[in-house]
Enzyme design. Sequence first.
Site, PDB file in Angstrom:
ATOM      1  N   GLY A   1     -25.876   5.118 -18.307  1.00  0.00           N
ATOM      2  CA  GLY A   1     -26.586   5.958 -19.267  1.00  0.00           C
ATOM      3  C   GLY A   1     -25.801   6.145 -20.538  1.00  0.00           C
TER       4      GLY A   1
ATOM      5  N   GLU B   1     -31.252  18.065 -10.490  1.00  0.00           N
ATOM      6  CA  GLU B   1     -30.419  16.864 -10.414  1.00  0.00           C
ATOM      7  C   GLU B   1     -29.084  17.249  -9.774  1.00  0.00           C
ATOM      8  OE1 GLU B   1     -29.946  15.012 -14.199  1.00  0.00           O
ATOM      9  OE2 GLU B   1     -31.876  13.995 -14.103  1.00  0.00           O
TER      10      GLU B   1
ATOM     11  N   ALA C   1      -9.875 -18.743   9.045  1.00  0.00           N
ATOM     12  CA  ALA C   1      -8.805 -18.712   8.057  1.00  0.00           C
ATOM     13  C   ALA C   1      -9.265 -17.912   6.841  1.00  0.00           C
ATOM     14  CB  ALA C   1      -8.419 -20.136   7.656  1.00  0.00           C
TER      15      ALA C   1
ATOM     16  N   ARG D   1       7.436 -24.330  -0.513  1.00  0.00           N
ATOM     17  CA  ARG D   1       6.774 -23.938   0.726  1.00  0.00           C
ATOM     18  C   ARG D   1       7.764 -24.065   1.876  1.00  0.00           C
ATOM     19  NH1 ARG D   1       3.684 -21.054   3.565  1.00  0.00           N
ATOM     20  NH2 ARG D   1       1.643 -21.750   4.294  1.00  0.00           N
TER      21      ARG D   1
ATOM     22  N   HIS E   1      -4.967  -9.044   0.342  1.00  0.00           N
ATOM     23  CA  HIS E   1      -5.086  -8.052   1.400  1.00  0.00           C
ATOM     24  C   HIS E   1      -6.235  -7.096   1.117  1.00  0.00           C
ATOM     25  CE1 HIS E   1      -0.541  -8.698   2.231  1.00  0.00           C
ATOM     26  NE2 HIS E   1      -1.276  -9.534   2.921  1.00  0.00           N
TER      27      HIS E   1
ATOM     28  N   VAL F   1      15.118   0.264  -7.113  1.00  0.00           N
ATOM     29  CA  VAL F   1      13.936  -0.542  -7.437  1.00  0.00           C
ATOM     30  C   VAL F   1      14.337  -1.572  -8.495  1.00  0.00           C
ATOM     31  CG1 VAL F   1      11.569  -0.519  -8.304  1.00  0.00           C
ATOM     32  CG2 VAL F   1      12.405   1.398  -6.939  1.00  0.00           C
TER      33      VAL F   1
END
Length: 1092
Positions: free
Chosen positions: A93, A144, A280, A397, A766, A792
């Site tokens: 709207g 409403e 998979a 890999r 995920h 961190v």
Amino acid sequence: MSAKAIREYDGKLLLANYLLQSPTLALEKPTPAFAPAQTRLAQINLSHVSTSDSTDQIAEAVEAALDRAELLNPWLQTTKLVAKPDQLIKRRGKSGLLLLNAKWADVKQWIRERAVKEVSVGTISGVLKTFLVEPFVPHPQDVEYYVCIQSHREGDEILFTHEGGVEIGDVDAKALRLAIPIDEPLPASDAIAQQLLADITSSTQRAALATFIERLYAVYVDLNFTYLEINPLVVLESADKSQAPQAAEAGPAMEFPAPFGRELSKEEAYIQELDAKTGASLKLTILNKDGRVWTMVAGGGASVVYSDAIAALGFAGELANYGEYSGAPSETQTYDYAKTILDLMTRTPNPDGKVLIIGGGIANFTNVATTFKGIIRALKEYKQALIANKVRVFVRRAGPNWQEGLRAMRELGETLGIEIRVYGPETHVTAIVPLALGKASAGAVGTGFKDSLSKQIPDSTMEVDPLRSAGAAPATAAATTAAATTTSADKTAPWYSPFTAHTRAIVYGMQPRAVQGMLDFDFICKRKVPSVACMVYPFGGNHVQKFYWGTQETLLPVYASMKEAVKLNPDADVVVNFASCRSVYQSTKEMLGYAQVRTVAIIAEGVPERHTRKLISLSQKAGVTIIGPATVGGIKPGCFKIGNTGGMMDNIASSKLYRPGSVAYVSKSGGMSNELNNIVARTTDGVYEGVAIGGDRYPCTTFLDHMLRYEADPGCKMLLLLGEVGGVEEYKVAEAVRAGMITKPVVAWAIGTCAGMFETEVQFGHAGALANSDSETAEAKNAAMRAAGIHVPDTFEALPALLNQVYSELVQTGVIVELGLVRKPASFVSTICDDRGQELLYAGMRISDVFKEDIGIGGVLSLLWFKRRLPEYACKFIEMVLMLTADHGPAVSGAHNTIVTARAGKDLVSSLCSGLLTIGDRFGGALDGLTPREFVDTMRKQNKLILGIGHKIKSRTNPDLRVTIITEYAKKHFPTTPILDYARAVESITTAKKDNLILNVDGAIGVLFVDLLRHSGAFSREEADEYARIGTLNGLFVLGRSIGFIGHYLDQKRLKQGLYRHPWDDISYLSPAVIQGDRVQVGAAKIASANK
């Protein structure tokens, strides 16, 4: 299970069908005090129309869709209407995308003006292709309302406000709330009215709303909604309640549309279809079809860290896609996935070429060789297109059969006609990203680890503790103590240690590969009893299954029921549940009913959130720890591993998972947990315990649950957390650190920092990896954890270095005591070369890259001698030195010795050694602090020769061209040459005395070498002085002269020269003589007479 948004059209159809049918969640189902309005919906769907179509084609398609809607819904022509786009657009709207109280003719014109046209809503632009038209219901604004139901970890929450509509404002601030715990029934209608409808004055409306909310919540639970919002909800007391509601049209199959601004392409829809047909995971999101950087990453967590790395280097705008393949897809599925990406990638050429990153973490069970076969098939098929688009491929890999997979990929690079660089687990997971994007050299790829791993698997046939096996990294006192604790006779483990060396498990489901992996892990850890007690398979009778314990066969019982398995194995307190997402709730619920079960691991993905939240409640009441769902499990090195955790035995060995370390971690991602095993093993003394809690929004146990366990466990000295975008669990850990509940050092990082750089919403691999608010972004979490005192890093790539730094501090302060004598120390230490992997490494640089980058012999020498890449001019200087010193002719002592030895019939090595033994110390630079005159005077007073000054043949008037060549090169290319200038000043003094006391070639090389060490910027002053002191300069002469000596040896052999005997006339023979007076008579005659 991931939560996906649906269209308003589908949502209203679901409500129409289920509102009065779904079973109640209240103690008693109330009689509805309302009548739902007739559901009349008309959908105008133009998703098959493309903006690239002609204007006439688009107009024709729009008219056809409008005509079809009119044909299917005759009421469109007889009532006032509401029209709006139906594409997951918020606040339509306020954005001018809502048409109210209009006739059908006006609606058609309104849709014609907007259909298949781009509009902007806030900062997001998208094409309008789907519209919803429904009857307009006239009503006053005061009827409403707003209602919303949302899920939390502990239960559900209903929000209600009596002020709904376009101008609703801040709902969170004004809404009344009703919390419904997950294990409790919905309150009665009176309680609902009292808590949510206090602002409603009409008793009729209060009753209608209360029963409507009860029905709405029933649908919410019945259909596994995670969020449901209606605004406005209109209740009209004047409605004709006698009219029975009509059943809504079922409509087409429900779809899950892409977020507004990111139209689901044909290719994305194809991959989505493939994903739906396999167990998979196959995901593809096109971010920028013209982007230069494309990815093909294995693993949900790994796919995020690769995107993070690309974005962190400033290439977010060039990132073409996000996606992942995981869960052991077949060769064909991987081929289809790769082919789709390559087709998209090669459609639009880029003058700068393109980059394809085929990455991934260390797989737990996906066969790397199999998946790479599919990728290689696709690469071969698109060979010409890849060449035409100047594509470069970078591969990293690891996992089951990774050696075979990488070998095949490397061989492909030799024939495909494009550059393919291949890396394995010896490199950090995202190390290929800066290399691919031109932000790092090949030599830097292997430098992300402090690598001291032994690749040898401990010998399990020896009757020794694998903690003391030769070749392993140093253990710590904590690790040794922990091992002793977990192997003690007392098998009752404390609450913080669910896994010990005596842990026994029941595996639910027929998973022989996972069971064999657990048994292999047990064997290498020297467990006396296998960790798997039995298996449960409800679809077959009791029987036995054959497995291997080391090299011997053994049998494990398989039972048809959990009850029987528990009864016959009272020592089994862990259950690894491989049941499917459809049955895992009931099977886990049964497991929680057995008192001996302390831990359950739920492996299945796609478990409905409501089922998971119910299991959370049930497990807390039963005092059982549940890991998962959607997890690979966890591992306690030296003690126990869950299912496929840790991957194959080569990874178990290389990550030192056969014995405990000091670092305990918790991660959402299963694949990244294996990567953490690798990182921790390479930067610390190893993993103490690791758990992957699962990637769903509501894992049964949280980060904090496991971090508090680690805090209480004396064997754990350091904590590691790998979070991700989405959810708020990281904040709870930060608060626990701030409150002092966690005092051990914590290193943490939340992946998904790239999410804020994308224009549209992206659902990562995920289910829980999606930020629903600013506080759920990875940046906000990392900032909050850093502010709480957690360590961190700036990026995920900096995590290994930070881990090593914190670990080293704990060692220095004595918190971790490394007991180096517990194991046999290594016989040698090498820091310049590594021949253990698939490819030889020179100071971290692959031998293939040595040739690809054409670094020359100077570059190789810089890697092996100095463990770093020197500037190009420095490498050229080294090569010049080798050429200049290669040979000084056969008359010099070294060449002479080599020739004599060769002619004596000796072999090459013996002859070479004979010559090299004559090389003495070389000039190492001028004395600091003395002027050239003072230096010359000092050497004269000490009766010492100035090494590097003087030549038998050459002089100031007959200069040595070799000196001229090398000094002119240095003056042109070296940053500065202060020691050469000093030597020239010394030369001016010495040549004033005698013309041939010039700076000779050996001296020039020596002073320039010191200039290079001190002023090239590649070495500190301390390093430069050390290299000069330990004989590096002499190494240049030895290496150069060896070239000439070998040449002389070969020359003599080629000429077949015989044994050399020196001529008598070139020897002065001196013998004792008759002494006359004070003099010795040496004349020949005197000697002859003296002998008579």
